[in-house]
Design an enzyme around this catalytic site. Structure first.
Site: not given
Ligand code: OAD
Length: 248
Positions: A118, A188
């Site tokens: 991204h 994620t």
């Molecule tokens: P999300 O906010 O959708 O998901 C974050 C995940 O991290 C969740 O499933 C949480 O349960 C988990 N989490 C939280 N704390 C944690 C920890 N300490 N250890 C491990 N896991 C933990 O974020 P992404 O999946 O990265 O796009 O979101 C994908 C995309 O959506 C991002 O890249 C962004 C956003 O819109 C763009 O900016 C294009």
């Protein structure tokens, strides 16, 4: 520790390891995730702040939001999870991080082999002619930076909703996911496509799939091992066990 034994066995045998990360890996560095209950998308509107339509409607507002995030990221430090993954790269023959994150904390922790699906929040380019903008961004300034080549507005080099990923990057990521022996999906929600196809590509091509996330996701039932812990807590243990194995 028995939970990790099978993973260590697979890591020891692995010729290729792929590590897919999302916002959760940076949560313990104090950087908000997007979809957790207190995440960015619970407070901010993605259509306004992370789309070309929103940018063209109100570039000042979008710059203000990115500068707010830049300030948080500049003050943040890589956490134990980022550091463990950099160590894993040094202990594993062919290891690639495929990240959705734009914060560059993996690189600051020492990871070398990385694909940024991204983009990143550090670089900028022109919306009109795509020329990279290499001047430093003053995050305090309210003035909008303009392109030196054509006078167009400058935008952060992150991928917004409705945009394609940087050229060729998904194909590379898909190849790596499809040719690895061990695939990690870490921090994620696996809700944003095309990135969220990668764990399924790895699974369908026979990789041993490990999910690290305190909260279940749509990939949890398909993973061989779901570690429902914080990445900054469990990744250092995994790397230490692998090092102990190698030193035996
Ligand atoms: P999300 O906010 O959708 O998901 C974050 C995940 O991290 C969740 O499933 C949480 O349960 C988990 N989490 C939280 N704390 C944690 C920890 N300490 N250890 C491990 N896991 C933990 O974020 P992404 O999946 O990265 O796009 O979101 C994908 C995309 O959506 C991002 O890249 C962004 C956003 O819109 C763009 O900016 C294009």
């Amino acid at each position: 520790m028995a939970l990790y034994d099978i993973l260590i066995e697979h890591l020891v045998e692995a010729r290729n390891v792929a590590i897919f990360t999302g916002a959760g890996i940076s949560a313990e560095s104090g950087i908000a995730t997007f979809r957790d209950p207190d995440g960015l998308w619970s407070k901010f509107n993605p259509t306004e702040l992370a789309s070309m339509k929103g940018f063209l409607r109100n570039p000042e507002r979008v710059w203000q939001w990115y500068n707010y995030r830049r300030a948080i990221i500049a003050d943040a430090q890589p956490n134990a999870g980022h550091i463990a993954l950099a160590e894993l790269e040094r202990n594993t023959p062919n290891c690639t991080v495929i990240t959705q994150n734009v914060d560059r904390l993996h690189q600051r922790a020492g990871t070398k082999n990385i694909l940024e699906l991204h983009g990143n929040i550090i670089d900028n380019h022109c919306v009109k002619c795509s020329t990279p903008y290499t001047h430093e961004i003053n995050i305090q300034s309210k003035e909008l930076p303009l392109c030196n080549a054509c006078g167009g507005n400058i935008r952060p080099s992150v991928v917004w909703f409705g945009e394609n990923l940087p050229d060729g990057i998904f194909e590379k990521a898909e190849y790596i996911a499809g040719h690895c022996d061990v695939f990690f999906s870490i921090g994620t929600s696996a809700e944003v496509y095309p990135a969220a196809y990668l764990p399924f590509t790895a699974k369908n091509r026979g990789a041993f799939c490990v999910e690290i996330n305190p909260t279940p996701t749509s990939f949890t039932p398909y993973s061989h091992l779901a570690i429902q812990e914080k990445s900054g807590e469990c990744l250092p243990c995994i790397v230490e066990l692998l090092q102990q194995y190698h030193s035996l």
